[in-house]
Design a protein around this motif. Structure first.
Motif, PDB file in Angstrom:
ATOM      1  N   ASP A  30       6.739   0.313  -1.538  1.00  0.00           N
ATOM      2  CA  ASP A  30       6.385   1.684  -1.932  1.00  0.00           C
ATOM      3  C   ASP A  30       4.961   2.018  -1.535  1.00  0.00           C
ATOM      4  N   ARG A  31       4.062   1.072  -1.860  1.00  0.00           N
ATOM      5  CA  ARG A  31       2.645   1.316  -1.571  1.00  0.00           C
ATOM      6  C   ARG A  31       2.401   1.429  -0.072  1.00  0.00           C
ATOM      7  N   VAL A  32       3.102   0.600   0.736  1.00  0.00           N
ATOM      8  CA  VAL A  32       2.931   0.667   2.190  1.00  0.00           C
ATOM      9  C   VAL A  32       3.305   2.063   2.687  1.00  0.00           C
ATOM     10  N   ALA A  33       4.442   2.578   2.216  1.00  0.00           N
ATOM     11  CA  ALA A  33       4.883   3.911   2.645  1.00  0.00           C
ATOM     12  C   ALA A  33       3.851   4.970   2.247  1.00  0.00           C
ATOM     13  N   ASP A  34       3.345   4.875   1.017  1.00  0.00           N
ATOM     14  CA  ASP A  34       2.308   5.814   0.557  1.00  0.00           C
ATOM     15  C   ASP A  34       1.055   5.736   1.413  1.00  0.00           C
ATOM     16  N   LEU A  35       0.629   4.489   1.681  1.00  0.00           N
ATOM     17  CA  LEU A  35      -0.616   4.298   2.422  1.00  0.00           C
ATOM     18  C   LEU A  35      -0.486   4.823   3.849  1.00  0.00           C
ATOM     19  N   LEU A  36       0.676   4.553   4.486  1.00  0.00           N
ATOM     20  CA  LEU A  36       0.883   5.054   5.847  1.00  0.00           C
ATOM     21  C   LEU A  36       0.768   6.577   5.866  1.00  0.00           C
ATOM     22  N   THR A  37       1.396   7.214   4.881  1.00  0.00           N
ATOM     23  CA  THR A  37       1.330   8.671   4.818  1.00  0.00           C
ATOM     24  C   THR A  37      -0.106   9.125   4.577  1.00  0.00           C
ATOM     25  N   ARG A  38      -0.779   8.403   3.679  1.00  0.00           N
ATOM     26  CA  ARG A  38      -2.144   8.809   3.325  1.00  0.00           C
ATOM     27  C   ARG A  38      -3.107   8.765   4.501  1.00  0.00           C
ATOM     28  N   VAL A  39      -2.896   7.805   5.416  1.00  0.00           N
ATOM     29  CA  VAL A  39      -3.813   7.707   6.560  1.00  0.00           C
ATOM     30  C   VAL A  39      -3.319   8.523   7.755  1.00  0.00           C
ATOM     31  N   GLY A  40      -2.289   9.360   7.541  1.00  0.00           N
ATOM     32  CA  GLY A  40      -1.864  10.273   8.592  1.00  0.00           C
ATOM     33  C   GLY A  40      -0.786   9.727   9.516  1.00  0.00           C
ATOM     34  N   LEU A  41      -0.111   8.647   9.087  1.00  0.00           N
ATOM     35  CA  LEU A  41       1.019   8.128   9.869  1.00  0.00           C
ATOM     36  C   LEU A  41       2.298   8.404   9.084  1.00  0.00           C
ATOM     37  N   LEU A  42       3.421   7.890   9.576  1.00  0.00           N
ATOM     38  CA  LEU A  42       4.697   8.130   8.901  1.00  0.00           C
ATOM     39  C   LEU A  42       5.226   6.820   8.328  1.00  0.00           C
ATOM     40  N   GLN A 100      -4.812   5.347  15.969  1.00  0.00           N
ATOM     41  CA  GLN A 100      -3.738   5.023  15.006  1.00  0.00           C
ATOM     42  C   GLN A 100      -3.896   3.604  14.470  1.00  0.00           C
ATOM     43  N   ARG A 101      -4.303   2.696  15.351  1.00  0.00           N
ATOM     44  CA  ARG A 101      -4.504   1.316  14.890  1.00  0.00           C
ATOM     45  C   ARG A 101      -5.616   1.254  13.858  1.00  0.00           C
ATOM     46  N   GLN A 102      -6.682   2.053  14.089  1.00  0.00           N
ATOM     47  CA  GLN A 102      -7.754   2.030  13.105  1.00  0.00           C
ATOM     48  C   GLN A 102      -7.250   2.606  11.776  1.00  0.00           C
ATOM     49  N   ARG A 103      -6.349   3.578  11.844  1.00  0.00           N
ATOM     50  CA  ARG A 103      -5.745   4.099  10.603  1.00  0.00           C
ATOM     51  C   ARG A 103      -4.946   3.008   9.894  1.00  0.00           C
ATOM     52  N   ILE A 104      -4.267   2.173  10.676  1.00  0.00           N
ATOM     53  CA  ILE A 104      -3.503   1.067  10.084  1.00  0.00           C
ATOM     54  C   ILE A 104      -4.464   0.084   9.401  1.00  0.00           C
ATOM     55  N   GLY A 105      -5.579  -0.208  10.082  1.00  0.00           N
ATOM     56  CA  GLY A 105      -6.588  -1.099   9.497  1.00  0.00           C
ATOM     57  C   GLY A 105      -7.146  -0.529   8.198  1.00  0.00           C
ATOM     58  N   ILE A 106      -7.320   0.783   8.179  1.00  0.00           N
ATOM     59  CA  ILE A 106      -7.827   1.438   6.970  1.00  0.00           C
ATOM     60  C   ILE A 106      -6.785   1.363   5.850  1.00  0.00           C
ATOM     61  N   ALA A 107      -5.503   1.579   6.208  1.00  0.00           N
ATOM     62  CA  ALA A 107      -4.428   1.487   5.205  1.00  0.00           C
ATOM     63  C   ALA A 107      -4.399   0.083   4.601  1.00  0.00           C
ATOM     64  N   ARG A 108      -4.529  -0.928   5.469  1.00  0.00           N
ATOM     65  CA  ARG A 108      -4.508  -2.302   4.947  1.00  0.00           C
ATOM     66  C   ARG A 108      -5.683  -2.540   4.003  1.00  0.00           C
ATOM     67  N   SER A 109      -6.849  -2.007   4.379  1.00  0.00           N
ATOM     68  CA  SER A 109      -8.026  -2.244   3.534  1.00  0.00           C
ATOM     69  C   SER A 109      -7.866  -1.597   2.157  1.00  0.00           C
ATOM     70  N   LEU A 110      -7.019  -0.568   2.080  1.00  0.00           N
ATOM     71  CA  LEU A 110      -6.838   0.140   0.807  1.00  0.00           C
ATOM     72  C   LEU A 110      -5.768  -0.479  -0.081  1.00  0.00           C
ATOM     73  N   ALA A 111      -4.989  -1.417   0.477  1.00  0.00           N
ATOM     74  CA  ALA A 111      -3.768  -1.882  -0.187  1.00  0.00           C
ATOM     75  C   ALA A 111      -4.006  -2.398  -1.606  1.00  0.00           C
ATOM     76  N   LEU A 112      -5.140  -3.049  -1.838  1.00  0.00           N
ATOM     77  CA  LEU A 112      -5.394  -3.636  -3.159  1.00  0.00           C
ATOM     78  C   LEU A 112      -6.271  -2.744  -4.031  1.00  0.00           C
TER      79      LEU A 112
END
Ligand code: ATP
Ligand code: MG
Length: 335
Positions: A132-144, A159-171
């Protein structure tokens, strides 16, 4: 008084220099040399300096991705430098890093969903909750959300930097170290990623240590700025103090390289070109480390190490002869 989220005191990080067939240690590079600062809640501290001055090593030392040699790093109540595995796990949930190169920092063999979920897996977050959180985070950083099934090579740098940002937010961390987060990206998409960082800072109440090469990138994002030279902080203070009344000759030279928006001031802007190369951090010059390139150095600078002290503009400066508000380095050099 609010407490800082991060407290760094007299931090030193050295690397051994090895040589010969037996890789014997023949010396040490002090990449970070006696650095101290506080980071307040939802504050951005810009960290600026030339290549090799120790910015990345400083960032990595805070997370113990490289082990500091001495000094103290406190995240909340935890002393990071001596924390055991259990405490370090907590530190990593509070303190995250986004790396400079979004191509090198994402494992190419793992789908994006698992890249973002990895910190949650390590921290024992339930699988359904993590998905759930992964889906939310992807949306939050502007991906799907469906982008989670793809691999890093299917994405652009931005887009990769957005993925890196999503990962950094996960916790749900409180602090993110951003190591030149946009410098590997096309100029056209840098602003989008900077905007995203700005939005999530407010939304997630994050504090940033924002590492950059030059003073133009951090001007609009930083509340305070630290200027580093050869492992040391030479000037640190409120953003406006640093930009409006810089006191260290090195800060003056960095600022002289930044174009200004006002065309009249831009035309009269005097660039200060420093002579010589940055000395090797393996054998830093005695006294003030900057004296070999400083246009206004005097005898004292060649022997006595300047300590940080507060000057008229309100910031702290490590210089025996700081530039005063209203003075320019060019005019002092001519004297
Ligand atoms: N793993 C390592 N082993 C030995 N020396 C290192 C290591 N990592 C960094 N250094 C040295 O430490 C110094 C600081 O390097 P660092 O990468 O922290 O600088 P930087 O300010 O991030 O530079 P850049 O702007 O190029 O990213 C340099 O002299 C570098 O050669
Ligand atoms: Mg670096």
């Amino acid at each position: 008084m609010t407490a800082p989220v991060l407290q760094v005191r007299e931090l030193v990080t050295e690397f051994p220099i090895r040589a010969g067939v037996f890789r014997r240690e023949v010396g040490r590079v002090q990449a970070v040399s006696d650095v101290s600062f506080d980071l307040m809640p939802v504050e951005t501290l810009g960290v600026v300096g030339e290549s090799g001055c120790g910015k990345t090593t400083l960032g990595r030392s805070l997370l113990r991705l490289v082990e500091p040699t001495s000094g103290s790093v406190r995240v909340g109540d935890i002393e990071v430098t001596t924390a055991d595995r259990h405490a370090m796990k907590h530190v990593r949930s509070q303190l995250q890093m986004v790396f400079q190169d979004p191509y090198a920092s994402l494992n190419p063999r793992i789908p994006v969903r698992d890249i973002i979920a990895e910190p949650m897996r390590i921290h024992g977050v339930d699988k359904v909750e993590a998905a759930d959180r992964v889906a939310d985070l992807l949306t939050r950083v502007g991906l799907l959300p469906e982008h989670g099934n793809r691999y890093p090579h299917e994405f652009s740098g931005g887009q990769r930097q957005r993925i890196g940002i999503a990962r950094s937010l996960a916790l749900r961390p409180r602090i993110i170290i951003l190591d030149e987060p946009v410098s590997a990206l096309d100029v056209s998409i840098q602003a989008q990623v900077l905007n995203l960082l700005d939005e999530i800072q407010d939304e997630f109440e994050l504090s940033y240590v924002f590492i950059a090469h030059d003073l133009s990138v951090v001007r609009h994002t930083s509340d305070r700025v630290a200027v580093m030279y050869l492992g040391k902080v030479v000037e640190i203070g409120a953003r406006d103090s640093i930009y409006d009344t810089p006191a260290h000759p090195y800060t003056h030279s960095l600022l002289s390289a930044v174009p200004v928006a006002d065309p009249r001031r831009e035309r009269s802007r005097q660039r200060i070109i420093l002579e010589g190369d940055v000395p090797s951090p393996a054998s830093p010059p005695p006294g003030c480390r900057f004296h070999t390139r400083c246009p206004i150095a005097q005898d004292r600078c060649r022997s006595e190490v300047p300590e940080l002290h507060t000057v008229a503009g309100g910031q702290q400066v490590a210089c025996h002869f700081p530039v005063e508000p209203g003075q320019t380095l060019v005019e002092l050099t001519k004297r």
